[in-house]
Design an enzyme around this catalytic site. Structure first.
Site, PDB file in Angstrom:
ATOM      1  N   TYR A  32       0.857  -1.281  -0.076  1.00  0.00           N
ATOM      2  CA  TYR A  32      -0.131   0.032   0.033  1.00  0.00           C
ATOM      3  C   TYR A  32       0.750   1.274  -0.020  1.00  0.00           C
ATOM      4  O   TYR A  32       0.632   2.066  -0.525  1.00  0.00           O
ATOM      5  CB  TYR A  32      -0.727   0.075   1.242  1.00  0.00           C
ATOM      6  N   ASN A  55     -13.336   0.156  -5.222  1.00  0.00           N
ATOM      7  CA  ASN A  55     -13.121  -0.867  -6.459  1.00  0.00           C
ATOM      8  C   ASN A  55     -13.974  -0.377  -7.603  1.00  0.00           C
ATOM      9  O   ASN A  55     -15.049  -0.936  -7.895  1.00  0.00           O
ATOM     10  CB  ASN A  55     -13.430  -2.163  -5.887  1.00  0.00           C
ATOM     11  N   GLU A  92      -0.935 -16.985  -9.391  1.00  0.00           N
ATOM     12  CA  GLU A  92      -0.391 -16.131 -10.246  1.00  0.00           C
ATOM     13  C   GLU A  92       1.006 -16.522 -10.398  1.00  0.00           C
ATOM     14  O   GLU A  92       1.789 -15.709 -11.093  1.00  0.00           O
ATOM     15  CB  GLU A  92      -0.631 -14.575  -9.887  1.00  0.00           C
TER      16      GLU A  92
END
Length: 113
Positions: A32, A55, A92
């Site tokens: 962040y 979002n 991922e």
DNA sequence: AATTTGACGCTTT
DNA sequence: AAAAGCGCCAAAT
């Protein structure tokens, strides 16, 4: 209306956050604070969280690739559980530590990479 | 219009 | 080494 576009002046810092987060390549994670810094707001790390929670672009903004400065994932109530997020990042190609933290040593994203 | 809260981060005790 | 507190600044109520 000012000379600036009436199309972009509304988001400001948040828009930068979204931009940066979208730039995170797969298999990499950013903190962040790092996103906040890249977005032009060093110290506004909290807003990065706010921005991501907002979002505005579900499916476009990989919020799960954004983790705490120490590599831990978000407080559990996000994404449906840290374990889910961990699973996603693992899928991922992100490596994890035995502590359940992201291996920032290997997967920490840097701008321009 | 003012106050409170907030997906965080860093410094200090 | 671990825990607690303080700071950032904007959005939501």
């Amino acid at each position: 209306m000012s000379s600036v576009d009436a199309n972009q002046t509304k988001d400001g810092f948040f828009a930068h956050v979204y931009e940066v987060v979208e730039q995170i390549p797969l298999g990499m994670v950013a903190t962040y604070g790092q996103v906040a810094t890249l977005a032009g707001g060093m110290g506004k790390a909290r807003f990065v969280g706010f921005a991501l929670h907002a979002n505005p672009r579900p499916g476009i903004i990989p919020c799960h690739r954004v983790v705490f400065a120490d590599g831990s994932l978000t407080s559990g109530f996000a994404f449906g559980g840290i374990d889910a997020q961990r699973r996603l990042l693992e899928g991922e190609g992100v490596n994890f530590l035995a502590d359940g933290r992201v291996d920032l040593a290997t997967c920490r994203w840097s701008a321009g990479t």
